[in-house]
Write a protein that holds these residues in place. Structure first.
Motif, short mmCIF file in Angstrom:
data_model
loop_
_atom_site.label_atom_id
_atom_site.label_comp_id
_atom_site.label_asym_id
_atom_site.label_seq_id
_atom_site.Cartn_x
_atom_site.Cartn_y
_atom_site.Cartn_z
N ALA A 135 63.43 56.80 -60.18
CA ALA A 135 62.39 56.75 -59.16
C ALA A 135 61.28 57.76 -59.44
O ALA A 135 60.09 57.46 -59.31
N ALA A 136 61.67 58.97 -59.83
CA ALA A 136 60.68 60.01 -60.13
C ALA A 136 59.79 59.58 -61.29
O ALA A 136 58.56 59.77 -61.26
N SER A 137 60.38 58.99 -62.33
CA SER A 137 59.61 58.54 -63.47
C SER A 137 58.63 57.44 -63.08
O SER A 137 57.47 57.43 -63.52
N ALA A 138 59.09 56.51 -62.22
CA ALA A 138 58.22 55.41 -61.77
C ALA A 138 57.02 55.95 -61.01
O ALA A 138 55.89 55.48 -61.19
N LEU A 139 57.25 56.94 -60.15
CA LEU A 139 56.14 57.52 -59.38
C LEU A 139 55.18 58.27 -60.29
O LEU A 139 53.96 58.20 -60.12
N GLN A 140 55.72 59.00 -61.26
CA GLN A 140 54.89 59.80 -62.15
C GLN A 140 53.97 58.93 -63.00
O GLN A 140 52.84 59.33 -63.32
N ALA A 186 66.48 66.23 -49.72
CA ALA A 186 66.29 66.73 -51.09
C ALA A 186 65.66 65.66 -51.97
O ALA A 186 64.82 65.97 -52.82
N ALA A 187 66.06 64.40 -51.77
CA ALA A 187 65.46 63.31 -52.54
C ALA A 187 63.98 63.20 -52.23
O ALA A 187 63.14 63.05 -53.14
N LEU A 188 63.62 63.27 -50.94
CA LEU A 188 62.21 63.20 -50.55
C LEU A 188 61.43 64.39 -51.10
O LEU A 188 60.30 64.25 -51.59
N ASP A 189 62.01 65.58 -51.02
CA ASP A 189 61.37 66.79 -51.55
C ASP A 189 61.16 66.66 -53.05
O ASP A 189 60.11 67.01 -53.59
N HIS A 190 62.16 66.14 -53.74
CA HIS A 190 62.10 65.97 -55.19
C HIS A 190 61.02 64.98 -55.58
O HIS A 190 60.28 65.19 -56.56
N ALA A 266 62.25 50.70 -53.52
CA ALA A 266 63.42 50.82 -52.65
C ALA A 266 64.53 51.48 -53.45
O ALA A 266 64.90 51.00 -54.52
N LEU A 267 65.05 52.60 -52.92
CA LEU A 267 66.02 53.41 -53.65
C LEU A 267 67.42 53.24 -53.09
O LEU A 267 67.60 52.96 -51.90
N PRO A 268 68.46 53.44 -53.91
CA PRO A 268 69.83 53.38 -53.43
C PRO A 268 70.19 54.63 -52.63
O PRO A 268 69.38 55.56 -52.49
N ASP A 276 70.63 50.83 -58.36
CA ASP A 276 69.38 50.24 -58.81
C ASP A 276 68.20 50.72 -57.97
O ASP A 276 68.28 50.82 -56.74
N VAL A 277 67.09 50.99 -58.63
CA VAL A 277 65.81 51.23 -57.98
C VAL A 277 65.02 49.92 -58.07
O VAL A 277 64.83 49.38 -59.16
N LEU A 278 64.61 49.41 -56.91
CA LEU A 278 63.92 48.12 -56.87
C LEU A 278 62.42 48.31 -56.70
O LEU A 278 61.97 49.24 -56.01
N HIS A 279 61.67 47.41 -57.31
CA HIS A 279 60.21 47.47 -57.25
C HIS A 279 59.65 46.13 -56.79
O HIS A 279 60.11 45.07 -57.25
N ARG A 280 58.71 46.20 -55.88
CA ARG A 280 58.02 44.98 -55.45
C ARG A 280 56.52 45.25 -55.47
O ARG A 280 56.00 46.01 -54.65
N PRO A 281 55.79 44.65 -56.40
CA PRO A 281 54.34 44.84 -56.44
C PRO A 281 53.68 44.30 -55.18
O PRO A 281 54.19 43.37 -54.53
N TYR A 282 52.55 44.88 -54.83
CA TYR A 282 51.83 44.46 -53.63
C TYR A 282 51.46 42.98 -53.76
O TYR A 282 50.86 42.55 -54.73
N GLY A 283 51.87 42.18 -52.75
CA GLY A 283 51.58 40.76 -52.74
C GLY A 283 52.60 39.90 -53.45
O GLY A 283 52.54 38.67 -53.36
#
Length: 359
Positions: A135-140, A186-190, A266-268, A276-283
């Motif tokens: 998740a951190a990598s995806a955001l970065q 901690a996850a949110l802070d991270h 969406a994170l586990p 799994d970390v799930l991704h849904r593009p806008y639309g």
């Protein structure tokens, strides 16, 4: 200290200690050397299962016996035991969450460890697992663009369903926020950075009943809120909603969601290291799984101890840093204080009475 292995001593031989022992056994850089518990029989049983000696706490907290102490006792004893380990001259100490019940005590403990040259690491170590690293990598890399909001949802029946002695989970300053909340906070802070509280409310279902073990059917009283709902905010002003409850059979809401201009993640469950970390593009109509980031070493509770041992060898800080743990403790205290400071304000009653001509 051994040139290749860090000797680890576990203090507190309850249910989570077995998970730690399993993870430590899978690492070449640490060796489980001893254990201690106020319950001598429990310590002896744990020691037998893992082929290690058991010892009184004072004997274990000795640089001649261990290099790294792992504190897995009830929350109120975390800081005192960590201080004792630091005073004894141990090179490193790992503390289960929370680092301390009081945030000021946490800050003093961090300063004490720094002054003594003791490396300090604090749970949760789920931040090191592939789920949150992914998740951190995806955001970065900007997968979902500018972050607009986030939500964290914890609904549970409470530990009385599975734990034979759940009372400590309902002590003052614990409850769902103190017990499970650190994983979410901690996850949110991270992922998003430090948070602060905008608003919060709380409720308590005080009378509980143990549902497992030899005391099944025994009642007890909760001394902390068993439901908290809050509005948090990042330093950039991004709103974050948090719900933590021990009063629900369950939920279908995602554990963690982060919404951005280009999509949603969406994170586990952040209580665990994998998922799994799930991704849904806008639309887009469907979700896809984000390719997982590989992590080194054994997975599971205790991987933070392995990281702390590696930090000890390489002269760096622990990745599960005590400063984040202190922020989480302070945030949790502020949440409870905000949620319980005032009685709820009665909702305004709206009627269908038409206004008078003069209004």
């Amino acid at each position: 200290m051994n040139a290749t292995q860090v000797r680890v001593g576990i203090i507190g031989c309850g249910m989570v200690a077995a998970e730690y022992a399993t993870t430590l056994a899978a690492s070449d850089c640490v060796r489980l050397a001893a254990c201690a518990d106020l319950d001598a029989e429990r310590a002896a049983t744990f020691a037998y299962r893992h082929s290690i000696p058991s010892a009184p706490v004072d004997d274990l907290l000795n640089p001649a016996a261990v290099d790294l102490a792992v504190v897995l006792t009830p929350p109120a004893s975390h800081s005192p035991l960590a201080r004792q380990a630091i005073a004894a001259g141990l090179p490193a100490v790992w503390v289960e969450k929370p680092i301390a019940v009081d945030p000021n005590d946490a800050a003093e403990l961090i300063a004490h460890a720094a002054g003594a040259g003791t490396l300090l690491g604090v749970a949760p170590d789920t931040l090191l697992g592939p789920a949150l690293q992914t998740a951190a990598s995806a955001l970065q890399r900007g997968l979902i663009g500018e972050i607009h909001s986030a939500a964290a949802t914890l609904y549970s029946t409470g530990p009385e369903r599975w734990h034979p002695a759940p009372e400590p989970f309902y002590a003052e300053h614990v409850g769902p926020l103190g017990d499970m909340g650190p994983y979410y906070l901690a996850a949110l802070d991270h992922l998003l950075g430090p948070l602060h509280v905008r608003a919060a409310t709380a409720a308590t279902r005080a009378e509980r009943c143990i549902r497992s073990g030899p005391r099944s059917g025994t009642g007890f009283t909760a001394h902390s809120p068993t439901y908290i709902a809050a509005l948090l905010e990042t330093q950039e002003g991004t709103p974050v909603t948090l719900t933590a409850s021990f009063d629900s059979a369950g939920t279908r809401a995602p554990h963690l969601e982060i919404h951005g201009a280009l999509g949603t993640l969406a994170l586990p469950d952040p209580n665990f290291h994998t998922g799994d970390v799930l991704h849904r593009p806008y639309g887009a109509p469907t979700w896809s799984v984000v390719a997982s980031v590989a992590t080194a070493g054994p997975l599971g509770r205790g991987m933070g101890v392995v990281d702390l041992a590696q930090a000890l060898h390489h002269g760096r800080s622990a990745r599960c840093c005590p400063q984040r743990a202190e922020r989480i403790t302070r945030l949790a205290q502020t949440l409870i204080a905000t949620a319980t400071a005032h009685p709820p304000v009665p909702a305004q009653v709206i009627t269908n009475t038409p206004p008078s001509p003069s209004q």
